[in-house]
Write a protein that holds these residues in place. Structure first.
Motif, PDB file in Angstrom:
ATOM      1  N   PRO A 194      45.663  36.123  44.164  1.00 39.94           N
ATOM      2  CA  PRO A 194      44.632  35.680  45.108  1.00 39.94           C
ATOM      3  C   PRO A 194      43.302  36.420  44.951  1.00 39.94           C
ATOM      4  O   PRO A 194      42.272  35.925  45.402  1.00 39.94           O
ATOM      5  CB  PRO A 194      45.256  35.955  46.477  1.00 39.94           C
ATOM      6  CG  PRO A 194      46.287  36.990  46.238  1.00 39.94           C
ATOM      7  CD  PRO A 194      46.771  36.786  44.842  1.00 39.94           C
ATOM      8  N   THR A 195      43.312  37.576  44.297  1.00 42.26           N
ATOM      9  CA  THR A 195      42.066  38.338  44.142  1.00 42.26           C
ATOM     10  C   THR A 195      41.257  37.911  42.929  1.00 42.26           C
ATOM     11  O   THR A 195      40.139  38.387  42.745  1.00 42.26           O
ATOM     12  CB  THR A 195      42.374  39.842  44.017  1.00 42.26           C
ATOM     13  OG1 THR A 195      43.245  40.045  42.900  1.00 42.26           O
ATOM     14  CG2 THR A 195      43.022  40.370  45.285  1.00 42.26           C
ATOM     15  N   ALA A 196      41.793  37.017  42.117  1.00 43.92           N
ATOM     16  CA  ALA A 196      41.069  36.560  40.924  1.00 43.92           C
ATOM     17  C   ALA A 196      39.913  35.665  41.342  1.00 43.92           C
ATOM     18  O   ALA A 196      40.061  34.805  42.209  1.00 43.92           O
ATOM     19  CB  ALA A 196      41.999  35.818  39.986  1.00 43.92           C
ATOM     20  N   PRO A 197      38.745  35.855  40.726  1.00 44.18           N
ATOM     21  CA  PRO A 197      37.607  34.985  41.040  1.00 44.18           C
ATOM     22  C   PRO A 197      37.916  33.527  40.658  1.00 44.18           C
ATOM     23  O   PRO A 197      38.605  33.280  39.668  1.00 44.18           O
ATOM     24  CB  PRO A 197      36.478  35.532  40.160  1.00 44.18           C
ATOM     25  CG  PRO A 197      36.900  36.910  39.786  1.00 44.18           C
ATOM     26  CD  PRO A 197      38.399  36.905  39.787  1.00 44.18           C
ATOM     27  N   PRO A 198      37.423  32.574  41.428  1.00 44.12           N
ATOM     28  CA  PRO A 198      37.687  31.163  41.117  1.00 44.12           C
ATOM     29  C   PRO A 198      37.219  30.767  39.707  1.00 44.12           C
ATOM     30  O   PRO A 198      37.849  29.931  39.062  1.00 44.12           O
ATOM     31  CB  PRO A 198      36.899  30.397  42.185  1.00 44.12           C
ATOM     32  CG  PRO A 198      36.703  31.366  43.287  1.00 44.12           C
ATOM     33  CD  PRO A 198      36.680  32.728  42.674  1.00 44.12           C
ATOM     34  N   ALA A 199      36.124  31.377  39.226  1.00 48.15           N
ATOM     35  CA  ALA A 199      35.631  31.050  37.885  1.00 48.15           C
ATOM     36  C   ALA A 199      36.649  31.435  36.818  1.00 48.15           C
ATOM     37  O   ALA A 199      36.836  30.709  35.835  1.00 48.15           O
ATOM     38  CB  ALA A 199      34.306  31.765  37.621  1.00 48.15           C
ATOM     39  N   VAL A 200      37.335  32.552  37.020  1.00 46.74           N
ATOM     40  CA  VAL A 200      38.348  32.998  36.056  1.00 46.74           C
ATOM     41  C   VAL A 200      39.532  32.026  36.049  1.00 46.74           C
ATOM     42  O   VAL A 200      40.019  31.632  34.982  1.00 46.74           O
ATOM     43  CB  VAL A 200      38.815  34.437  36.372  1.00 46.74           C
ATOM     44  CG1 VAL A 200      40.021  34.818  35.540  1.00 46.74           C
ATOM     45  CG2 VAL A 200      37.685  35.422  36.152  1.00 46.74           C
ATOM     46  N   LEU A 201      39.986  31.620  37.234  1.00 45.35           N
ATOM     47  CA  LEU A 201      41.112  30.694  37.325  1.00 45.35           C
ATOM     48  C   LEU A 201      40.769  29.339  36.722  1.00 45.35           C
ATOM     49  O   LEU A 201      41.573  28.743  35.999  1.00 45.35           O
ATOM     50  CB  LEU A 201      41.551  30.541  38.777  1.00 45.35           C
ATOM     51  CG  LEU A 201      42.072  31.816  39.448  1.00 45.35           C
ATOM     52  CD1 LEU A 201      42.383  31.558  40.914  1.00 45.35           C
ATOM     53  CD2 LEU A 201      43.281  32.361  38.727  1.00 45.35           C
ATOM     54  N   THR A 202      39.559  28.857  36.996  1.00 42.92           N
ATOM     55  CA  THR A 202      39.120  27.589  36.424  1.00 42.92           C
ATOM     56  C   THR A 202      39.037  27.682  34.911  1.00 42.92           C
ATOM     57  O   THR A 202      39.470  26.784  34.191  1.00 42.92           O
ATOM     58  CB  THR A 202      37.746  27.188  37.003  1.00 42.92           C
ATOM     59  OG1 THR A 202      37.847  27.136  38.423  1.00 42.92           O
ATOM     60  CG2 THR A 202      37.288  25.842  36.471  1.00 42.92           C
ATOM     61  N   PHE A 203      38.489  28.793  34.425  1.00 47.79           N
ATOM     62  CA  PHE A 203      38.372  28.988  32.981  1.00 47.79           C
ATOM     63  C   PHE A 203      39.741  29.001  32.311  1.00 47.79           C
ATOM     64  O   PHE A 203      39.945  28.355  31.280  1.00 47.79           O
ATOM     65  CB  PHE A 203      37.636  30.301  32.684  1.00 47.79           C
ATOM     66  CG  PHE A 203      37.717  30.709  31.241  1.00 47.79           C
ATOM     67  CD1 PHE A 203      37.042  30.006  30.258  1.00 47.79           C
ATOM     68  CD2 PHE A 203      38.486  31.792  30.856  1.00 47.79           C
ATOM     69  CE1 PHE A 203      37.122  30.372  28.925  1.00 47.79           C
ATOM     70  CE2 PHE A 203      38.575  32.168  29.532  1.00 47.79           C
ATOM     71  CZ  PHE A 203      37.881  31.457  28.563  1.00 47.79           C
ATOM     72  N   LEU A 204      40.695  29.712  32.887  1.00 49.01           N
ATOM     73  CA  LEU A 204      42.035  29.787  32.286  1.00 49.01           C
ATOM     74  C   LEU A 204      42.706  28.420  32.253  1.00 49.01           C
ATOM     75  O   LEU A 204      43.346  28.049  31.257  1.00 49.01           O
ATOM     76  CB  LEU A 204      42.896  30.793  33.033  1.00 49.01           C
ATOM     77  CG  LEU A 204      42.490  32.256  32.856  1.00 49.01           C
ATOM     78  CD1 LEU A 204      43.336  33.147  33.760  1.00 49.01           C
ATOM     79  CD2 LEU A 204      42.626  32.677  31.410  1.00 49.01           C
ATOM     80  N   SER A 205      42.553  27.656  33.319  1.00 48.25           N
ATOM     81  CA  SER A 205      43.150  26.327  33.368  1.00 48.25           C
ATOM     82  C   SER A 205      42.512  25.409  32.328  1.00 48.25           C
ATOM     83  O   SER A 205      43.204  24.712  31.587  1.00 48.25           O
ATOM     84  CB  SER A 205      42.970  25.746  34.772  1.00 48.25           C
ATOM     85  OG  SER A 205      43.527  24.469  34.842  1.00 48.25           O
TER      86      SER A 205
END
Length: 143
Positions: free
Chosen positions: A31-42
């Protein structure tokens, strides 16, 4: 592995999760990961699947598993600006053939820009450093 020993290792193939479920799982576990990082990984995982089946990268070992995505998301939560270099290390990009590495870099840079991730060239002040050599002294500083 002989027939006797191979029976000790059973394998079960599980279908991969849909992208939306993977993204939700990443967001809930980190939950602490920035949304940009999660979007990038996906986006990167999806782009790697596409890249693996076309052009010079056909057949290259370009896979980003859910476990790798989780590890990268945790690293991205701690060091958001290190996500793209971490992905390069995960994929062992430095050992790929040059044509594949160039194609991989283009795809990942595109994913990073779409996700709003800061890339090396986008960092504030990138390239704004000067180097002056005078009187036997070297001065390195901002513009």
């Amino acid at each position: 592995v002989t027939a006797e020993v191979s029976n000790m290792f059973t394998f079960h193939r599980l279908p991969s999760l849909p992208r939306a479920e993977q993204a939700a799982l990443l967001a809930s576990l980190v939950p602490t990961a920035p949304p940009a990082v999660l979007t990038f990984l996906s986006e990167a995982a999806e782009a790697l699947e596409t890249l693996r089946n076309q052009g010079p990268a056909a057949g290259a070992p370009l896979v980003l598993s859910l476990r790798q995505q989780l590890r990268l998301a945790r690293r991205g939560a701690a060091f958001p600006n290190d996500t793209l270099p971490s992905l390069h290390r995960t994929l062992l990009a430095s050992f790929l053939p040059t044509a594949v590495r160039v194609q991989l870099e283009e795809v990942l840079q595109g994913c990073a820009k779409r996700a709003g991730l800061v890339t090396k060239g986008d960092e504030e002040g990138a390239g704004a450093y000067t180097i002056n050599i005078a009187d036997g002294r070297v001065e390195i500083g901002g513009g």
